[in-house]
Design an enzyme around this catalytic site. Structure first.
Site, PDB file in Angstrom:
ATOM      1  N   GLY A  55      -3.480  -6.621   0.570  1.00  0.00           N
ATOM      2  CA  GLY A  55      -2.447  -5.634   0.208  1.00  0.00           C
ATOM      3  C   GLY A  55      -1.582  -5.296   1.422  1.00  0.00           C
ATOM      4  O   GLY A  55      -0.355  -5.200   1.327  1.00  0.00           O
ATOM      5  N   HIS A  56      -2.236  -5.146   2.603  1.00  0.00           N
ATOM      6  CA  HIS A  56      -1.462  -4.884   3.826  1.00  0.00           C
ATOM      7  C   HIS A  56      -0.629  -6.104   4.201  1.00  0.00           C
ATOM      8  O   HIS A  56       0.507  -5.977   4.664  1.00  0.00           O
ATOM      9  CB  HIS A  56      -2.396  -4.562   5.006  1.00  0.00           C
TER      10      HIS A  56
ATOM     11  N   GLY B 142       2.955   1.456   1.022  1.00  0.00           N
ATOM     12  CA  GLY B 142       2.546   0.890  -0.261  1.00  0.00           C
ATOM     13  C   GLY B 142       2.724   1.907  -1.388  1.00  0.00           C
ATOM     14  O   GLY B 142       2.362   3.080  -1.233  1.00  0.00           O
TER      15      GLY B 142
ATOM     16  N   VAL C 282       0.036  -4.578  -5.239  1.00  0.00           N
ATOM     17  CA  VAL C 282      -0.414  -5.952  -5.482  1.00  0.00           C
ATOM     18  C   VAL C 282      -1.648  -5.853  -6.380  1.00  0.00           C
ATOM     19  O   VAL C 282      -2.548  -5.050  -6.114  1.00  0.00           O
ATOM     20  CB  VAL C 282      -0.820  -6.657  -4.169  1.00  0.00           C
TER      21      VAL C 282
END
Ligand code: PAF
Length: 319
Positions: A60-61, A181, A210
Protein backbone atom coordinates in the site's frame (compact mmCIF):
# COMPACT_ATOMS: atom_id res chain seq x y z
CA UNK A 1 26.45 14.38 -7.33
CA UNK A 2 29.02 13.51 -4.66
CA UNK A 3 28.28 10.65 -2.31
CA UNK A 4 27.31 11.96 1.12
CA UNK A 5 27.93 9.89 4.20
CA UNK A 6 24.19 9.40 4.37
CA UNK A 7 23.93 7.68 0.98
CA UNK A 8 22.13 4.43 1.52
CA UNK A 9 24.21 1.53 0.29
CA UNK A 10 22.33 -1.52 1.43
CA UNK A 11 22.15 -3.98 -1.45
CA UNK A 12 19.42 -2.45 -3.56
CA UNK A 13 18.43 -4.72 -6.46
CA UNK A 14 20.09 -3.75 -9.74
CA UNK A 15 18.20 -1.16 -11.74
CA UNK A 16 16.49 0.57 -8.83
CA UNK A 17 17.71 4.04 -7.89
CA UNK A 18 18.92 4.12 -4.31
CA UNK A 19 17.32 6.76 -2.10
CA UNK A 20 19.51 9.09 -0.09
CA UNK A 21 19.11 8.72 3.65
CA UNK A 22 18.80 11.97 5.64
CA UNK A 23 18.87 11.70 9.44
CA UNK A 24 18.61 15.41 10.18
CA UNK A 25 16.51 18.30 8.90
CA UNK A 26 19.69 20.02 7.69
CA UNK A 27 20.66 16.95 5.65
CA UNK A 28 17.14 16.69 4.26
CA UNK A 29 17.09 20.32 3.16
CA UNK A 30 20.57 20.16 1.63
CA UNK A 31 19.78 17.00 -0.36
CA UNK A 32 16.38 18.27 -1.42
CA UNK A 33 17.84 21.58 -2.68
CA UNK A 34 20.50 19.74 -4.69
CA UNK A 35 18.07 17.31 -6.27
CA UNK A 36 15.56 20.05 -7.11
CA UNK A 37 18.25 22.10 -8.83
CA UNK A 38 19.88 19.17 -10.65
CA UNK A 39 18.62 19.07 -14.23
CA UNK A 40 16.18 21.99 -13.82
CA UNK A 41 15.79 24.01 -17.02
CA UNK A 42 15.99 27.81 -16.77
CA UNK A 43 12.86 29.11 -14.95
CA UNK A 44 11.31 25.62 -14.71
CA UNK A 45 9.06 24.92 -11.71
CA UNK A 46 10.13 21.68 -10.03
CA UNK A 47 7.63 19.42 -8.32
CA UNK A 48 8.47 18.19 -4.83
CA UNK A 49 6.51 15.51 -2.94
CA UNK A 50 6.48 14.33 0.65
CA UNK A 51 5.08 10.93 1.58
CA UNK A 52 4.93 10.67 5.41
CA UNK A 53 5.09 7.12 6.85
CA UNK A 54 5.89 5.34 10.08
CA UNK A 55 7.87 2.65 8.26
CA UNK A 56 7.03 -1.09 8.36
CA UNK A 57 6.13 -0.45 4.75
CA UNK A 58 3.94 -2.72 2.62
CA UNK A 59 2.60 -2.67 -0.91
CA UNK A 60 0.00 0.00 0.00
CA UNK A 61 2.89 2.37 0.81
CA UNK A 62 4.67 1.30 -2.39
CA UNK A 63 1.58 2.40 -4.30
CA UNK A 64 1.55 5.76 -2.48
CA UNK A 65 5.21 6.40 -3.31
CA UNK A 66 4.75 5.35 -6.95
CA UNK A 67 1.84 7.79 -7.25
CA UNK A 68 4.11 10.56 -5.95
CA UNK A 69 6.94 9.39 -8.23
CA UNK A 70 4.73 9.61 -11.31
CA UNK A 71 3.85 13.26 -10.67
CA UNK A 72 6.99 14.79 -9.15
CA UNK A 73 10.66 15.53 -9.81
CA UNK A 74 11.81 14.87 -6.24
CA UNK A 75 10.11 12.43 -3.86
CA UNK A 76 10.88 12.52 -0.12
CA UNK A 77 9.55 9.72 2.10
CA UNK A 78 9.69 10.22 5.85
CA UNK A 79 10.02 7.21 8.13
CA UNK A 80 9.37 8.10 11.76
CA UNK A 81 7.50 6.16 14.42
CA UNK A 82 5.76 9.02 16.17
CA UNK A 83 5.40 8.31 19.92
CA UNK A 84 2.76 11.05 20.32
CA UNK A 85 0.13 9.20 18.32
CA UNK A 86 0.23 6.00 20.38
CA UNK A 87 -2.12 5.89 23.36
CA UNK A 88 -0.33 2.81 24.71
CA UNK A 89 3.45 2.92 25.38
CA UNK A 90 3.73 -0.85 24.86
CA UNK A 91 2.18 -0.52 21.37
CA UNK A 92 4.74 2.14 20.55
CA UNK A 93 7.61 -0.09 21.69
CA UNK A 94 6.21 -3.06 19.75
CA UNK A 95 5.73 -1.13 16.52
CA UNK A 96 8.03 -2.79 13.92
CA UNK A 97 11.17 -0.83 12.97
CA UNK A 98 12.31 -2.25 9.64
CA UNK A 99 14.36 0.50 8.01
CA UNK A 100 16.52 -1.84 5.86
CA UNK A 101 13.47 -3.54 4.34
CA UNK A 102 11.74 -0.16 4.00
CA UNK A 103 14.70 1.20 2.04
CA UNK A 104 14.52 -1.77 -0.31
CA UNK A 105 10.84 -1.15 -0.96
CA UNK A 106 11.41 2.59 -1.38
CA UNK A 107 14.25 2.01 -3.84
CA UNK A 108 11.88 -0.09 -5.94
CA UNK A 109 9.11 2.49 -5.68
CA UNK A 110 11.42 5.31 -6.79
CA UNK A 111 11.90 7.48 -3.68
CA UNK A 112 14.77 9.99 -3.95
CA UNK A 113 15.29 10.84 -0.28
CA UNK A 114 14.33 8.94 2.87
CA UNK A 115 14.09 11.21 5.90
CA UNK A 116 14.46 8.98 8.97
CA UNK A 117 15.11 11.26 11.96
CA UNK A 118 15.39 10.10 15.56
CA UNK A 119 13.09 11.36 18.28
CA UNK A 120 15.53 14.07 19.45
CA UNK A 121 15.61 15.53 15.94
CA UNK A 122 11.82 15.75 15.72
CA UNK A 123 11.12 16.77 19.32
CA UNK A 124 14.37 18.42 20.50
CA UNK A 125 12.63 19.98 23.53
CA UNK A 126 10.74 16.79 24.41
CA UNK A 127 6.99 16.58 23.85
CA UNK A 128 5.87 19.86 22.24
CA UNK A 129 4.10 22.33 24.54
CA UNK A 130 2.33 24.13 21.72
CA UNK A 131 0.04 21.83 19.76
CA UNK A 132 -2.32 21.86 16.82
CA UNK A 133 -5.57 20.21 17.92
CA UNK A 134 -7.86 18.15 15.73
CA UNK A 135 -10.97 19.33 17.63
CA UNK A 136 -14.22 17.50 17.09
CA UNK A 137 -12.94 16.00 13.82
CA UNK A 138 -10.51 13.97 15.91
CA UNK A 139 -12.92 12.87 18.63
CA UNK A 140 -15.28 10.68 16.63
CA UNK A 141 -14.89 7.35 14.82
CA UNK A 142 -11.25 6.22 15.24
CA UNK A 143 -10.61 9.07 17.68
CA UNK A 144 -13.32 7.73 20.01
CA UNK A 145 -11.37 4.52 20.60
CA UNK A 146 -7.92 6.21 20.55
CA UNK A 147 -8.16 9.47 22.54
CA UNK A 148 -5.37 11.91 21.59
CA UNK A 149 -4.28 9.87 18.58
CA UNK A 150 -5.14 12.50 15.96
CA UNK A 151 -3.65 15.38 17.97
CA UNK A 152 -0.41 13.37 18.25
CA UNK A 153 -0.55 12.62 14.52
CA UNK A 154 -0.97 16.35 13.72
CA UNK A 155 2.00 17.24 15.95
CA UNK A 156 4.32 15.34 13.65
CA UNK A 157 2.60 15.99 10.32
CA UNK A 158 2.63 19.75 10.99
CA UNK A 159 6.42 19.51 11.41
CA UNK A 160 7.10 17.12 8.54
CA UNK A 161 5.16 19.29 6.07
CA UNK A 162 7.37 22.18 7.13
CA UNK A 163 10.72 20.34 7.16
CA UNK A 164 10.24 18.66 3.78
CA UNK A 165 8.82 21.76 2.06
CA UNK A 166 10.72 23.78 -0.56
CA UNK A 167 14.15 24.38 1.00
CA UNK A 168 15.22 28.03 1.34
CA UNK A 169 18.50 27.04 -0.35
CA UNK A 170 16.80 25.93 -3.57
CA UNK A 171 17.22 28.47 -6.35
CA UNK A 172 14.33 27.10 -8.45
CA UNK A 173 10.56 27.63 -8.08
CA UNK A 174 8.97 24.64 -6.36
CA UNK A 175 5.43 23.24 -6.40
CA UNK A 176 4.93 21.19 -3.23
CA UNK A 177 2.52 18.32 -2.56
CA UNK A 178 2.08 15.78 0.25
CA UNK A 179 0.62 12.34 -0.40
CA UNK A 180 -1.64 10.46 2.02
CA UNK A 181 -3.58 7.23 1.61
CA UNK A 182 -7.37 7.44 1.31
CA UNK A 183 -7.40 4.32 3.51
CA UNK A 184 -6.99 6.53 6.60
CA UNK A 185 -9.89 8.77 5.56
CA UNK A 186 -10.33 10.46 8.94
CA UNK A 187 -6.61 11.25 9.17
CA UNK A 188 -6.75 12.69 5.66
CA UNK A 189 -9.79 14.89 6.45
CA UNK A 190 -8.06 16.21 9.60
CA UNK A 191 -4.81 16.98 7.75
CA UNK A 192 -6.72 18.75 4.96
CA UNK A 193 -8.47 20.86 7.57
CA UNK A 194 -5.20 21.75 9.33
CA UNK A 195 -3.63 22.78 6.02
CA UNK A 196 -6.64 24.96 5.21
CA UNK A 197 -6.98 26.47 8.69
CA UNK A 198 -3.27 27.24 9.01
CA UNK A 199 -2.77 28.18 5.32
CA UNK A 200 0.06 25.71 4.73
CA UNK A 201 1.46 26.19 1.19
CA UNK A 202 1.13 22.53 0.22
CA UNK A 203 -1.23 20.50 -1.99
CA UNK A 204 -2.69 17.50 -0.16
CA UNK A 205 -3.04 14.57 -2.54
CA UNK A 206 -5.23 11.59 -1.62
CA UNK A 207 -4.16 8.27 -3.13
CA UNK A 208 -6.96 5.71 -3.58
CA UNK A 209 -7.09 2.55 -1.48
CA UNK A 210 -5.30 -0.50 -2.87
CA UNK A 211 -7.40 -3.67 -2.58
CA UNK A 212 -6.69 -7.36 -2.93
CA UNK A 213 -8.29 -8.88 -6.05
CA UNK A 214 -11.17 -10.00 -3.78
CA UNK A 215 -11.66 -6.46 -2.42
CA UNK A 216 -9.94 -6.42 1.00
CA UNK A 217 -8.27 -3.02 1.60
CA UNK A 218 -4.51 -3.51 2.04
CA UNK A 219 -3.37 -2.90 5.61
CA UNK A 220 -0.43 -3.94 7.75
CA UNK A 221 -3.03 -5.50 10.09
CA UNK A 222 -4.20 -8.00 7.46
CA UNK A 223 -1.18 -10.17 8.28
CA UNK A 224 -2.80 -10.96 11.65
CA UNK A 225 -5.94 -12.44 10.01
CA UNK A 226 -6.32 -16.18 9.54
CA UNK A 227 -7.35 -17.17 5.97
CA UNK A 228 -10.89 -17.75 7.29
CA UNK A 229 -10.99 -14.30 8.90
CA UNK A 230 -9.56 -12.64 5.77
CA UNK A 231 -12.34 -14.27 3.79
CA UNK A 232 -14.98 -13.12 6.31
CA UNK A 233 -13.59 -9.56 6.26
CA UNK A 234 -14.58 -9.26 2.59
CA UNK A 235 -18.13 -8.37 3.71
CA UNK A 236 -16.81 -4.92 4.61
CA UNK A 237 -15.79 -4.04 1.06
CA UNK A 238 -18.91 -5.77 -0.32
CA UNK A 239 -21.06 -3.49 1.85
CA UNK A 240 -19.11 -0.47 0.59
CA UNK A 241 -19.42 -1.56 -3.05
CA UNK A 242 -23.18 -1.96 -2.54
CA UNK A 243 -23.47 1.64 -1.34
CA UNK A 244 -21.12 2.90 -4.07
CA UNK A 245 -23.33 1.29 -6.73
CA UNK A 246 -26.51 2.75 -5.20
CA UNK A 247 -24.94 6.22 -5.11
CA UNK A 248 -23.73 5.91 -8.71
CA UNK A 249 -27.30 5.01 -9.74
CA UNK A 250 -28.66 8.00 -7.73
CA UNK A 251 -30.77 5.68 -5.59
CA UNK A 252 -31.39 5.93 -1.82
CA UNK A 253 -28.43 4.33 -0.03
CA UNK A 254 -30.10 1.36 1.74
CA UNK A 255 -27.68 1.51 4.64
CA UNK A 256 -29.72 -1.14 6.50
CA UNK A 257 -29.01 -3.58 3.69
CA UNK A 258 -25.27 -2.90 3.94
CA UNK A 259 -25.38 -3.36 7.74
CA UNK A 260 -27.37 -6.58 7.38
CA UNK A 261 -24.76 -7.90 4.94
CA UNK A 262 -22.02 -7.32 7.51
CA UNK A 263 -24.16 -8.75 10.33
CA UNK A 264 -24.65 -11.93 8.25
CA UNK A 265 -20.96 -12.75 8.76
CA UNK A 266 -20.54 -14.10 12.32
CA UNK A 267 -16.76 -13.58 12.38
CA UNK A 268 -17.17 -9.84 11.82
CA UNK A 269 -18.21 -7.55 14.67
CA UNK A 270 -19.29 -4.17 13.25
CA UNK A 271 -18.23 -1.07 15.19
CA UNK A 272 -19.65 1.60 12.88
CA UNK A 273 -20.90 2.10 9.34
CA UNK A 274 -21.64 5.78 8.72
CA UNK A 275 -22.28 7.93 5.68
CA UNK A 276 -20.83 11.38 6.32
CA UNK A 277 -19.79 14.62 4.70
CA UNK A 278 -16.25 13.97 3.35
CA UNK A 279 -14.83 17.25 4.70
CA UNK A 280 -16.49 17.66 8.08
CA UNK A 281 -17.25 13.97 8.82
CA UNK A 282 -20.66 15.20 10.06
CA UNK A 283 -23.90 13.42 9.08
CA UNK A 284 -25.18 14.40 5.62
CA UNK A 285 -27.58 17.32 5.40
CA UNK A 286 -30.12 15.18 3.54
CA UNK A 287 -31.66 11.83 4.40
CA UNK A 288 -29.62 9.55 2.16
CA UNK A 289 -31.60 6.47 3.31
CA UNK A 290 -34.80 7.73 1.69
CA UNK A 291 -33.78 10.39 -0.82
CA UNK A 292 -32.14 9.61 -4.20
CA UNK A 293 -28.40 10.16 -3.72
CA UNK A 294 -26.76 13.27 -5.19
CA UNK A 295 -23.62 15.24 -4.38
CA UNK A 296 -20.75 13.76 -2.42
CA UNK A 297 -20.32 11.66 0.70
CA UNK A 298 -17.95 9.27 2.39
CA UNK A 299 -18.87 5.89 3.89
CA UNK A 300 -16.72 4.92 6.86
CA UNK A 301 -16.69 1.42 8.26
CA UNK A 302 -14.82 -0.17 11.17
CA UNK A 303 -15.14 -3.70 12.50
CA UNK A 304 -13.35 -6.24 14.61
CA UNK A 305 -12.46 -9.54 12.99
CA UNK A 306 -11.16 -11.77 15.79
CA UNK A 307 -8.72 -9.53 17.64
CA UNK A 308 -7.96 -7.41 14.57
CA UNK A 309 -9.66 -4.05 14.10
CA UNK A 310 -10.12 -3.15 10.43
CA UNK A 311 -11.17 0.13 8.84
CA UNK A 312 -12.24 0.80 5.28
CA UNK A 313 -14.09 3.55 3.42
CA UNK A 314 -15.60 4.55 0.11
CA UNK A 315 -15.97 8.05 -1.34
CA UNK A 316 -19.39 8.40 -3.00
CA UNK A 317 -20.55 10.61 -5.85
CA UNK A 318 -18.21 13.54 -6.51
CA UNK A 319 -16.13 13.02 -3.32
O1 PAF B 1 -0.43 7.35 8.48
C1 PAF B 1 0.65 7.26 9.10
O2 PAF B 1 1.49 6.38 8.83
C2 PAF B 1 0.96 8.27 10.20
O3 PAF B 1 -0.18 8.60 10.90
C3 PAF B 1 1.68 9.52 9.68
C4 PAF B 1 0.80 10.32 8.74
C5 PAF B 1 2.97 9.13 8.97
C6 PAF B 1 2.06 10.43 10.87
O4 PAF B 1 2.88 9.78 11.77
Amino acid sequence: MSTPETLYDGGTPAGAQRPFLARTVAELRGLSARLLEAGAAEGQTRRLALVPTMGALHEGHGHLVRAARAENDVVVVSVFVNPLQFDDAADYERYPRTLDADLELLAQAGADIVFAPDEAEVYPQGAPLVRVLSGKLGEKFEGASRPGHFDGMLAVVAQLLHHAGPPALASVPVDYGAYFGQKDAQQLAIIRRMVTDLAYPVRIQAVPIVRSPEGLALSSRNRFLTPEQADAALVLSRALFLLRDRAAAHEPLMIDEAEALIASQPLVDLDYLEVVDPDTLEPLAFNCRETPFTGSALVLVAARVGSVRLIDNMPLGDA
